[in-house]
Design an enzyme around this catalytic site. Structure first.
Site, PDB file in Angstrom:
ATOM      1  N   ASP A  67      17.238  21.603  12.533  1.00  0.00           N
ATOM      2  CA  ASP A  67      16.123  20.994  13.016  1.00  0.00           C
ATOM      3  C   ASP A  67      15.876  19.545  12.047  1.00  0.00           C
ATOM      4  O   ASP A  67      16.211  19.562  11.055  1.00  0.00           O
ATOM      5  CB  ASP A  67      14.844  21.744  13.199  1.00  0.00           C
ATOM      6  CG  ASP A  67      14.638  22.516  12.189  1.00  0.00           C
ATOM      7  OD1 ASP A  67      15.280  22.399  10.938  1.00  0.00           O
ATOM      8  OD2 ASP A  67      14.160  23.752  12.619  1.00  0.00           O
ATOM      9  N   ASN A 136       4.927  32.582  12.766  1.00  0.00           N
ATOM     10  CA  ASN A 136       4.828  33.145  14.294  1.00  0.00           C
ATOM     11  C   ASN A 136       6.171  33.396  14.767  1.00  0.00           C
ATOM     12  O   ASN A 136       6.180  33.512  16.156  1.00  0.00           O
ATOM     13  CB  ASN A 136       4.292  32.009  15.139  1.00  0.00           C
ATOM     14  CG  ASN A 136       5.243  30.668  15.117  1.00  0.00           C
ATOM     15  OD1 ASN A 136       6.238  30.758  14.457  1.00  0.00           O
ATOM     16  ND2 ASN A 136       4.631  29.621  15.570  1.00  0.00           N
ATOM     17  N   HIS A 138       9.071  31.982  14.939  1.00  0.00           N
ATOM     18  CA  HIS A 138      10.032  30.870  15.420  1.00  0.00           C
ATOM     19  C   HIS A 138      11.216  31.053  14.756  1.00  0.00           C
ATOM     20  O   HIS A 138      11.174  31.448  13.442  1.00  0.00           O
ATOM     21  CB  HIS A 138       9.277  29.349  15.398  1.00  0.00           C
ATOM     22  CG  HIS A 138       9.035  28.708  13.912  1.00  0.00           C
ATOM     23  ND1 HIS A 138       8.079  28.022  13.694  1.00  0.00           N
ATOM     24  CD2 HIS A 138      10.028  28.832  12.717  1.00  0.00           C
ATOM     25  CE1 HIS A 138       8.161  27.580  12.208  1.00  0.00           C
ATOM     26  NE2 HIS A 138       9.211  28.183  11.929  1.00  0.00           N
ATOM     27  N   GLU A 143       9.127  27.486  19.028  1.00  0.00           N
ATOM     28  CA  GLU A 143       7.766  28.239  18.799  1.00  0.00           C
ATOM     29  C   GLU A 143       7.775  29.123  19.886  1.00  0.00           C
ATOM     30  O   GLU A 143       8.410  29.151  21.135  1.00  0.00           O
ATOM     31  CB  GLU A 143       6.751  27.008  19.037  1.00  0.00           C
ATOM     32  CG  GLU A 143       6.914  25.783  17.854  1.00  0.00           C
ATOM     33  CD  GLU A 143       6.507  26.121  16.565  1.00  0.00           C
ATOM     34  OE1 GLU A 143       6.617  27.643  16.259  1.00  0.00           O
ATOM     35  OE2 GLU A 143       5.891  25.598  15.752  1.00  0.00           O
TER      36      GLU A 143
HETATM   37  C1  F6R Z   1      14.022  25.350   9.030  1.00  0.00           C
HETATM   38  C2  F6R Z   1      13.544  26.266  10.334  1.00  0.00           C
HETATM   39  C3  F6R Z   1      12.485  26.923  10.064  1.00  0.00           C
HETATM   40  C4  F6R Z   1      12.200  27.736   8.921  1.00  0.00           C
HETATM   41  C5  F6R Z   1      10.991  28.560   9.002  1.00  0.00           C
HETATM   42  C6  F6R Z   1      10.537  29.062   7.801  1.00  0.00           C
HETATM   43  O1  F6R Z   1      15.154  24.474   9.240  1.00  0.00           O
HETATM   44  O2  F6R Z   1      14.363  25.911  11.097  1.00  0.00           O
HETATM   45  O3  F6R Z   1      12.608  27.929  11.325  1.00  0.00           O
HETATM   46  O4  F6R Z   1      13.382  28.610   8.713  1.00  0.00           O
HETATM   47  O5  F6R Z   1       9.905  28.035   9.340  1.00  0.00           O
HETATM   48  O6  F6R Z   1      10.176  28.385   6.656  1.00  0.00           O
HETATM   49  P1  F6R Z   1      10.075  28.722   5.081  1.00  0.00           P
HETATM   50  O7  F6R Z   1      11.519  29.316   4.737  1.00  0.00           O
HETATM   51  O8  F6R Z   1       9.824  27.501   4.325  1.00  0.00           O
HETATM   52  O9  F6R Z   1       9.257  29.750   4.999  1.00  0.00           O
END
Ligand code: F6R
Length: 242
Positions: A67, A136, A138, A143
């Site tokens: 992303d 959440n 994701h 989401e």
């Molecule tokens: C990042 C991504 C997100 C993160 C998630 C957890 O490329 O796709 O899904 O993996 O938000 O983020 P952290 O590791 O910062 O807790």
């Protein structure tokens, strides 16, 4: 789903890095799907450590990131492009032309997403996909929703995601939109590795592993994947009952 529980995030980083470096040694032109955020940092550190020890090259490896934020200059300190170069790519011999990101500034996001998916498919699909998980549940920036998404698309980030990530944005406000790979694209990877560390992830982890498969818990889709490895530290695993 195969669940691996380790004491610390550092130990997970070493174990997951070994899977990636073994993959590259076995297939030097493999295709890797990569994630940003705090979770994969110990993994990236250990991949660089193994690279520095010698005997492995990333010159023919292709990477596709999950992303990227919209409306953030590519070289902004908060872009995922910058993150990946600082945390991983600058420490390897990977070629710049082989690292790929969705362009969050594309004039036509829909065309950009289609082209990205087509490029991944033309590369033969992703061999190993690394994932973190949102509070959440994701994955990527998929989401909670009514249906599982398919290919890459433009998403409006939820309040939960904005609250979790806005700490990194000290000067400019955090973007509200991002481009992300879709769920079906993510689970089409041959192997998927999801890492969750810290107690903030414990509820999402329980829902992912013990709850029903539902797009309201995007990561639960991994229950149906043939080769999904889940790496948890004790805090993230603390609400598991089985
Ligand atoms: C990042 C991504 C997100 C993160 C998630 C957890 O490329 O796709 O899904 O993996 O938000 O983020 P952290 O590791 O910062 O807790």
């Amino acid at each position: 789903m195969k669940i691996n529980i380790f004491k610390t995030a550092e130990e997970i980083g070493a174990a997951v890095a070994e899977i990636f470096t073994d993959t590259v040694k076995a297939n030097p032109s493999c295709v890797l799907g990569l994630a940003t955020g705090a979770t994969p940092v110990p993994t990236y550190k250990n991949i660089i450590k193994t690279f520095n020890e010698g005997g492995i090259s990333f010159k023919d490896v292709k990477t596709y990131n999950l992303d990227e934020y919209c409306n953030l200059p590519k070289n902004d300190k908060n872009s995922y492009y910058t993150f990946m170069h600082e945390q991983l790519f600058n420490g390897l011999d990977i070629l710049e032309e082989n690292v790929h990101f969705l362009d969050g500034n594309a004039a036509d996001p829909e065309a950009e997403c289609k082209a990205y998916d087509a490029e991944i498919n033309a590369a033969g699909g992703i061999d190993v996909q690394l994932l973190g998980i949102g509070n959440n549940a994701h994955i990527g920036f998929n989401e909670p929703a009514d249906t599982f998404t398919e290919g890459s698309f433009k998403v409006k980030l939820t309040e939960s995601t904005i609250n979790a990530n806005k700490i990194y944005f000290d000067e400019n406000p955090m973007p509200e939109y991002a481009l992300t790979m879709g769920i079906k694209q993510i689970v089409s990877a041959k192997k998927v590795i999801l890492i969750a560390t810290g107690e903030k992830k414990a509820e999402a982890v329980r829902n992912m592993i013990e709850g029903p498969v539902t797009a309201q818990v995007p990561a639960s889709v991994l229950q149906e994947h043939d080769d999904a490895l889940i790496f948890l530290d004790e805090a993230a695993a603390s609400l598991l009952t089985k």
